[in-house]
Design a protein around this motif. Structure first.
Motif, PDB file in Angstrom:
ATOM      1  N   THR A  26       0.818  -1.211   0.000  1.00  0.00           N
ATOM      2  CA  THR A  26       0.000   0.000   0.000  1.00  0.00           C
ATOM      3  C   THR A  26       0.852   1.261   0.000  1.00  0.00           C
ATOM      4  O   THR A  26       0.344   2.341  -0.258  1.00  0.00           O
ATOM      5  CB  THR A  26      -0.915   0.046   1.241  1.00  0.00           C
ATOM      6  OG1 THR A  26      -0.113   0.155   2.411  1.00  0.00           O
ATOM      7  CG2 THR A  26      -1.820  -1.160   1.306  1.00  0.00           C
ATOM      8  N   GLY A  27       2.131   1.115   0.318  1.00  0.00           N
ATOM      9  CA  GLY A  27       3.005   2.281   0.414  1.00  0.00           C
ATOM     10  C   GLY A  27       2.910   2.958   1.772  1.00  0.00           C
ATOM     11  O   GLY A  27       3.497   4.008   1.981  1.00  0.00           O
ATOM     12  N   LEU A  28       2.159   2.371   2.689  1.00  0.00           N
ATOM     13  CA  LEU A  28       2.014   2.928   4.030  1.00  0.00           C
ATOM     14  C   LEU A  28       2.854   2.135   5.018  1.00  0.00           C
ATOM     15  O   LEU A  28       3.312   1.040   4.725  1.00  0.00           O
ATOM     16  CB  LEU A  28       0.547   2.870   4.465  1.00  0.00           C
ATOM     17  CG  LEU A  28      -0.437   3.669   3.629  1.00  0.00           C
ATOM     18  CD1 LEU A  28      -1.864   3.339   4.043  1.00  0.00           C
ATOM     19  CD2 LEU A  28      -0.175   5.151   3.786  1.00  0.00           C
ATOM     20  N   THR A  29       3.013   2.703   6.189  1.00  0.00           N
ATOM     21  CA  THR A  29       3.682   1.982   7.270  1.00  0.00           C
ATOM     22  C   THR A  29       2.631   1.575   8.293  1.00  0.00           C
ATOM     23  O   THR A  29       1.528   2.124   8.320  1.00  0.00           O
ATOM     24  CB  THR A  29       4.732   2.872   7.962  1.00  0.00           C
ATOM     25  OG1 THR A  29       4.063   3.984   8.560  1.00  0.00           O
ATOM     26  CG2 THR A  29       5.784   3.357   6.984  1.00  0.00           C
ATOM     27  N   ALA A  30       2.994   0.635   9.132  1.00  0.00           N
ATOM     28  CA  ALA A  30       2.073   0.214  10.193  1.00  0.00           C
ATOM     29  C   ALA A  30       1.767   1.393  11.112  1.00  0.00           C
ATOM     30  O   ALA A  30       0.640   1.570  11.556  1.00  0.00           O
ATOM     31  CB  ALA A  30       2.675  -0.951  10.976  1.00  0.00           C
ATOM     32  N   ARG A  31       2.767   2.211  11.364  1.00  0.00           N
ATOM     33  CA  ARG A  31       2.569   3.394  12.212  1.00  0.00           C
ATOM     34  C   ARG A  31       1.561   4.352  11.588  1.00  0.00           C
ATOM     35  O   ARG A  31       0.679   4.887  12.271  1.00  0.00           O
ATOM     36  CB  ARG A  31       3.879   4.122  12.474  1.00  0.00           C
ATOM     37  CG  ARG A  31       3.683   5.392  13.317  1.00  0.00           C
ATOM     38  CD  ARG A  31       4.980   6.050  13.696  1.00  0.00           C
ATOM     39  NE  ARG A  31       5.780   5.301  14.627  1.00  0.00           N
ATOM     40  CZ  ARG A  31       5.536   5.205  15.941  1.00  0.00           C
ATOM     41  NH1 ARG A  31       4.494   5.793  16.454  1.00  0.00           N
ATOM     42  NH2 ARG A  31       6.326   4.520  16.714  1.00  0.00           N
ATOM     43  N   ALA A  32       1.653   4.580  10.285  1.00  0.00           N
ATOM     44  CA  ALA A  32       0.717   5.476   9.603  1.00  0.00           C
ATOM     45  C   ALA A  32      -0.710   4.933   9.675  1.00  0.00           C
ATOM     46  O   ALA A  32      -1.663   5.691   9.886  1.00  0.00           O
ATOM     47  CB  ALA A  32       1.132   5.683   8.156  1.00  0.00           C
ATOM     48  N   LEU A  33      -0.858   3.620   9.523  1.00  0.00           N
ATOM     49  CA  LEU A  33      -2.186   3.006   9.646  1.00  0.00           C
ATOM     50  C   LEU A  33      -2.736   3.154  11.056  1.00  0.00           C
ATOM     51  O   LEU A  33      -3.912   3.438  11.256  1.00  0.00           O
ATOM     52  CB  LEU A  33      -2.127   1.526   9.248  1.00  0.00           C
ATOM     53  CG  LEU A  33      -1.861   1.249   7.776  1.00  0.00           C
ATOM     54  CD1 LEU A  33      -1.654  -0.243   7.557  1.00  0.00           C
ATOM     55  CD2 LEU A  33      -2.983   1.769   6.922  1.00  0.00           C
ATOM     56  N   TRP A  34      -1.865   2.978  12.039  1.00  0.00           N
ATOM     57  CA  TRP A  34      -2.268   3.115  13.438  1.00  0.00           C
ATOM     58  C   TRP A  34      -2.707   4.546  13.726  1.00  0.00           C
ATOM     59  O   TRP A  34      -3.754   4.778  14.337  1.00  0.00           O
ATOM     60  CB  TRP A  34      -1.100   2.701  14.327  1.00  0.00           C
ATOM     61  CG  TRP A  34      -1.384   2.694  15.786  1.00  0.00           C
ATOM     62  CD1 TRP A  34      -2.221   1.853  16.461  1.00  0.00           C
ATOM     63  CD2 TRP A  34      -0.820   3.554  16.765  1.00  0.00           C
ATOM     64  NE1 TRP A  34      -2.201   2.143  17.804  1.00  0.00           N
ATOM     65  CE2 TRP A  34      -1.344   3.177  18.022  1.00  0.00           C
ATOM     66  CE3 TRP A  34       0.098   4.585  16.710  1.00  0.00           C
ATOM     67  CZ2 TRP A  34      -0.998   3.813  19.194  1.00  0.00           C
ATOM     68  CZ3 TRP A  34       0.445   5.223  17.886  1.00  0.00           C
ATOM     69  CH2 TRP A  34      -0.101   4.839  19.110  1.00  0.00           C
ATOM     70  N   GLN A  35      -1.914   5.523  13.260  1.00  0.00           N
ATOM     71  CA  GLN A  35      -2.264   6.926  13.466  1.00  0.00           C
ATOM     72  C   GLN A  35      -3.572   7.274  12.772  1.00  0.00           C
ATOM     73  O   GLN A  35      -4.403   8.008  13.328  1.00  0.00           O
ATOM     74  CB  GLN A  35      -1.141   7.832  12.964  1.00  0.00           C
ATOM     75  CG  GLN A  35       0.112   7.743  13.801  1.00  0.00           C
ATOM     76  CD  GLN A  35       1.293   8.427  13.161  1.00  0.00           C
ATOM     77  OE1 GLN A  35       1.335   8.642  11.952  1.00  0.00           O
ATOM     78  NE2 GLN A  35       2.280   8.767  13.967  1.00  0.00           N
ATOM     79  N   ASP A  36      -3.775   6.742  11.592  1.00  0.00           N
ATOM     80  CA  ASP A  36      -5.016   6.986  10.865  1.00  0.00           C
ATOM     81  C   ASP A  36      -6.208   6.398  11.610  1.00  0.00           C
ATOM     82  O   ASP A  36      -7.276   7.000  11.657  1.00  0.00           O
ATOM     83  CB  ASP A  36      -4.919   6.396   9.456  1.00  0.00           C
ATOM     84  CG  ASP A  36      -6.128   6.738   8.623  1.00  0.00           C
ATOM     85  OD1 ASP A  36      -6.356   7.940   8.370  1.00  0.00           O
ATOM     86  OD2 ASP A  36      -6.867   5.805   8.238  1.00  0.00           O
ATOM     87  N   ARG A  37      -6.017   5.246  12.212  1.00  0.00           N
ATOM     88  CA  ARG A  37      -7.091   4.615  12.983  1.00  0.00           C
ATOM     89  C   ARG A  37      -7.458   5.457  14.205  1.00  0.00           C
ATOM     90  O   ARG A  37      -8.624   5.635  14.530  1.00  0.00           O
ATOM     91  CB  ARG A  37      -6.657   3.200  13.407  1.00  0.00           C
ATOM     92  CG  ARG A  37      -7.657   2.477  14.248  1.00  0.00           C
ATOM     93  CD  ARG A  37      -8.939   2.187  13.469  1.00  0.00           C
ATOM     94  NE  ARG A  37      -9.945   1.682  14.362  1.00  0.00           N
ATOM     95  CZ  ARG A  37     -10.964   2.390  14.844  1.00  0.00           C
ATOM     96  NH1 ARG A  37     -11.127   3.634  14.489  1.00  0.00           N
ATOM     97  NH2 ARG A  37     -11.821   1.860  15.671  1.00  0.00           N
TER      98      ARG A  37
END
Length: 116
Positions: free
Chosen positions: A52-63
């Motif tokens: 996806t081009g994202l990081t796990a941290r970015a997904l967590w922050q988005d959540r």
């Protein structure tokens, strides 16, 4: 401390979703077909997120930000994500810039100085 918060979160989710078809939070083709099998591995998760081009941290922050948009409750964010109170307040302020930020520590200190 974060383990207790994580456990509390898992228990809250379990109470809300008493009937679940698959016990895994994330599923692969194998765990979707056989819920009694082991959970997905780190490699599968890294590969899926990496595409996806994202990081796990970015997904967590988005959540967290999505939850802040939904509830606007910093206490809920603290309980769900085991984050600091100041961090939860920043997420709520980012999600709802139209609301006054008079609930911050600095503004309380300001009111005390003004009332003295």
């Amino acid at each position: 401390m974060w383990r207790r918060s994580a456990l509390r979160h898992v228990l809250e989710v379990a109470e809300r979703q008493l009937v679940r078809v698959n016990p895994h939070l994330l599923v692969s083709a194998q765990t979707a077909l056989d819920p009694t099998g082991p959970p997905i591995g780190k490699t599968l998760l890294r590969n899926a997120i990496g595409r996806t081009g994202l990081t796990a941290r970015a997904l967590w922050q988005d959540r967290i930000l999505a939850e802040a948009h939904h509830s606007a409750d910093p206490v809920r964010l603290i309980r769900l994500f085991a984050i600091a109170d100041s961090t939860a307040m920043r997420y709520v302020q980012a999600a709802h810039p139209e609301k006054p930020a008079d609930y911050t520590r600095d503004s309380r200190r300001q009111r005390r100085v003004e009332s003295a």
